[in-house]
Scaffold this active site. Structure first.
Site, mmCIF file in Angstrom:
data_model
loop_
_atom_site.group_PDB
_atom_site.id
_atom_site.type_symbol
_atom_site.label_atom_id
_atom_site.label_comp_id
_atom_site.label_asym_id
_atom_site.label_seq_id
_atom_site.Cartn_x
_atom_site.Cartn_y
_atom_site.Cartn_z
ATOM 1 N N ASP A 98 44.358 26.992 -41.546
ATOM 2 C CA ASP A 98 43.494 26.392 -40.524
ATOM 3 C C ASP A 98 42.362 27.338 -40.130
ATOM 4 O O ASP A 98 42.478 28.562 -40.251
ATOM 5 C CB ASP A 98 44.307 26.099 -39.253
ATOM 6 C CG ASP A 98 45.124 24.811 -39.351
ATOM 7 O OD1 ASP A 98 44.977 24.066 -40.335
ATOM 8 O OD2 ASP A 98 45.916 24.562 -38.417
ATOM 9 N N ARG A 150 39.164 22.028 -46.640
ATOM 10 C CA ARG A 150 39.091 21.027 -45.561
ATOM 11 C C ARG A 150 37.812 21.255 -44.761
ATOM 12 O O ARG A 150 37.546 22.368 -44.308
ATOM 13 C CB ARG A 150 40.289 21.143 -44.620
ATOM 14 C CG ARG A 150 40.212 20.133 -43.459
ATOM 15 C CD ARG A 150 41.191 20.460 -42.330
ATOM 16 N NE ARG A 150 42.549 20.498 -42.801
ATOM 17 C CZ ARG A 150 43.521 21.218 -42.199
ATOM 18 N NH1 ARG A 150 43.257 21.956 -41.140
ATOM 19 N NH2 ARG A 150 44.750 21.209 -42.680
HETATM 20 P P1 FDA Z 1 34.257 13.122 -33.082
HETATM 21 O O1 FDA Z 1 34.833 14.102 -32.153
HETATM 22 O O2 FDA Z 1 32.808 12.853 -33.039
HETATM 23 O O3 FDA Z 1 35.089 11.800 -32.992
HETATM 24 C C1 FDA Z 1 34.761 10.619 -33.691
HETATM 25 C C2 FDA Z 1 35.628 9.480 -33.151
HETATM 26 O O4 FDA Z 1 37.000 9.750 -33.467
HETATM 27 C C3 FDA Z 1 35.632 9.356 -31.632
HETATM 28 O O5 FDA Z 1 34.564 8.555 -31.188
HETATM 29 C C4 FDA Z 1 36.976 8.726 -31.369
HETATM 30 O O6 FDA Z 1 36.946 7.353 -31.665
HETATM 31 C C5 FDA Z 1 37.850 9.404 -32.396
HETATM 32 N N1 FDA Z 1 38.479 10.625 -31.846
HETATM 33 C C6 FDA Z 1 38.135 11.907 -32.143
HETATM 34 N N2 FDA Z 1 38.961 12.779 -31.519
HETATM 35 C C7 FDA Z 1 39.816 12.025 -30.804
HETATM 36 C C8 FDA Z 1 40.902 12.336 -29.947
HETATM 37 N N3 FDA Z 1 41.276 13.588 -29.718
HETATM 38 N N4 FDA Z 1 41.585 11.301 -29.366
HETATM 39 C C9 FDA Z 1 41.239 10.038 -29.614
HETATM 40 N N5 FDA Z 1 40.214 9.675 -30.426
HETATM 41 C C10 FDA Z 1 39.510 10.650 -30.995
HETATM 42 N N6 FDA Z 1 39.349 21.954 -36.017
HETATM 43 C C11 FDA Z 1 39.276 23.296 -36.170
HETATM 44 O O7 FDA Z 1 38.507 23.942 -35.477
HETATM 45 N N7 FDA Z 1 40.069 23.922 -37.098
HETATM 46 C C12 FDA Z 1 40.909 23.241 -37.903
HETATM 47 O O8 FDA Z 1 41.612 23.855 -38.724
HETATM 48 C C13 FDA Z 1 40.989 21.839 -37.760
HETATM 49 N N8 FDA Z 1 41.817 21.091 -38.527
HETATM 50 C C14 FDA Z 1 41.748 19.723 -38.477
HETATM 51 C C15 FDA Z 1 42.496 18.948 -39.355
HETATM 52 C C16 FDA Z 1 42.353 17.578 -39.365
HETATM 53 C C17 FDA Z 1 43.137 16.757 -40.333
HETATM 54 C C18 FDA Z 1 41.443 16.949 -38.472
HETATM 55 C C19 FDA Z 1 41.225 15.470 -38.487
HETATM 56 C C20 FDA Z 1 40.740 17.698 -37.559
HETATM 57 C C21 FDA Z 1 40.896 19.079 -37.545
HETATM 58 N N9 FDA Z 1 40.207 19.860 -36.629
HETATM 59 C C22 FDA Z 1 40.179 21.217 -36.792
HETATM 60 C C23 FDA Z 1 39.575 19.226 -35.443
HETATM 61 C C24 FDA Z 1 38.117 18.913 -35.692
HETATM 62 O O9 FDA Z 1 37.389 20.104 -35.770
HETATM 63 C C25 FDA Z 1 37.541 18.028 -34.573
HETATM 64 O O10 FDA Z 1 37.612 18.736 -33.376
HETATM 65 C C26 FDA Z 1 38.226 16.686 -34.401
HETATM 66 O O11 FDA Z 1 38.589 16.134 -35.635
HETATM 67 C C27 FDA Z 1 37.291 15.676 -33.710
HETATM 68 O O12 FDA Z 1 36.142 15.510 -34.480
HETATM 69 P P2 FDA Z 1 35.790 14.190 -35.343
HETATM 70 O O13 FDA Z 1 35.308 14.649 -36.664
HETATM 71 O O14 FDA Z 1 36.929 13.282 -35.392
HETATM 72 O O15 FDA Z 1 34.530 13.570 -34.624
#
Ligand code: FDA
Length: 317
Positions: free
Chosen positions: A145, A195
């Site tokens: 991670d 990732r």
């Molecule tokens: P964004 O935050 O713009 O969200 C897009 C949409 O997704 C939102 O409008 C909502 O609908 C939905 N959504 C997002 N988060 C939500 C929540 N918490 N609850 C409900 N709905 C939500 N970060 C990091 O710093 N180091 C890492 O190693 C990882 N590893 C990782 C693994 C995996 C499989 C995922 C999916 C994410 C991570 N992350 C991470 C977290 C990542 O950096 C990020 O903070 C979150 O995925 C939220 O960003 P989105 O890309 O989803 O977009």
């Protein structure tokens, strides 16, 4: 702004106490965390597998300054991998593990608390190696991670060093960091599992894009590089626009040469929809009782969640 303030406030011991002792917190924790024990993790992994989803399991905990705790975390992963293998869940990497370097001791011996040093990196690398050996024996993979920017160089180094011996060790990059486009160009190499996520940490402006729009644009640039390259991209986002771009870039490659990744409890219908359409979808499933910081990051990502949560704290429900 709200997100940064919340992530900063989360460091307060008083807030930690308030959040962890309030009964209403449990409902929110249950949405995002599989349970406290490895049995819970295995049960959730089995259920997700039977729904056609891939899984990566994360044993919760981070930033340990205790060498015994770091060793216990590594032992927990080894134990978990044995259990998963015994259940046939690790075959072809269907269920793998995700590991945070600071949970394995990366910050040990960091006198000023500012960042990793030689001792911490050596300890964390040794623990990661034990986990990589167990993963290889189980027929699966490990992904390292990404944490805050202080740890980026060491985390990428650890994964790269082990990748030379255990080809399957994956790296994580964060679109929020200004350096990531350069990192991605290096990592887009044959067989390398990478990732791409947006980044969940509060970072200083000289290291990271401050505005969401700039993070999204950086994500799209990195996404194009990874999807055009010979590696194995793991596209970790719930963002509908970025998922749509991934789908269209994916038309140019085989369905098994990349995967979507989403968090347990976030957009579960979308996870199933993509899998039903023939995409590989992996769900990141955390378990364990050290969920506080993970939960705060999830709340900070979504103001609607936070408002609901604060209301429930206020009502004592
Ligand atoms: P964004 O935050 O713009 O969200 C897009 C949409 O997704 C939102 O409008 C909502 O609908 C939905 N959504 C997002 N988060 C939500 C929540 N918490 N609850 C409900 N709905 C939500 N970060 C990091 O710093 N180091 C890492 O190693 C990882 N590893 C990782 C693994 C995996 C499989 C995922 C999916 C994410 C991570 N992350 C991470 C977290 C990542 O950096 C990020 O903070 C979150 O995925 C939220 O960003 P989105 O890309 O989803 O977009």
């Amino acid at each position: 702004m709200l997100r940064k303030a919340l992530l900063a406030a989360a460091a307060s011991e008083r807030i930690r106490e308030l959040v962890t002792v309030t009964p209403a917190t449990r409902t929110v924790v249950d949405r995002y965390v599989a349970g406290e024990s490895s049995e819970h993790a295995v049960t959730v992994a089995r259920t997700l597998r039977s729904a056609g989803l891939l899984v990566t399991l994360d044993y919760l905990g981070e930033e340990t300054s205790d060498a015994q705790r770091a060793a216990a975390t590594a032992a927990q992963y080894v134990h978990l991998l044995g259990k998963l293998a015994a259940e046939g869940l690790t075959e072809d990497g269907a269920v793998e593990v995700s590991v945070k370097p600071t949970a394995l001791g990366l910050l040990l011996g960091s006198e000023d608390g500012i960042g990793p040093n030689v001792l911490g990196e050596r300890v964390a690398t040794e623990h990661l190696e034990r986990i990589a050996v167990a993963a290889r024996e189980a027929g699966t993979t490990v992904t390292v991670d990404a944490e805050d920017h202080r740890t980026t160089d060491a985390s990428l180094r650890m994964a790269t060093a082990l990748r030379e011996r255990f080809g399957s060790v994956g790296s994580v990059v964060q679109a929020a960091l200004r350096r990531t486009e350069t990192d991605v160009r290096e990592l887009a190499a044959p067989g390398v599992r990478v990732r791409l996520c947006k980044g969940a940490y509060a970072e200083p402006a000289d290291e990271a894009f401050a505005v969401k729009h700039d993070v999204d644009r950086s994500f799209a640039r990195c996404l194009r590089i990874l999807m055009a390259g010979p590696g194995y991209p793991m596209i970790a986002t719930h963002d509908p626009r970025l998922i749509a771009i991934t789908r269209s870039l994916g038309l140019g490659r085989s369905a098994d040469s990349f995967e979507h990744q989403m968090l347990y409890g976030v957009r579960p219908e979308e996870q199933l929809r993509l899998a039903a359409a023939g995409a590989q979808v992996r769900v990141y499933v955390p378990y364990g009782n050290d969920w506080y910081r993970y939960l705060i990051r999830r709340l900070a990502e979504r103001p609607a969640n936070l408002a609901l949560f604060l209301r429930s704290l206020g009502s004592g429900s």
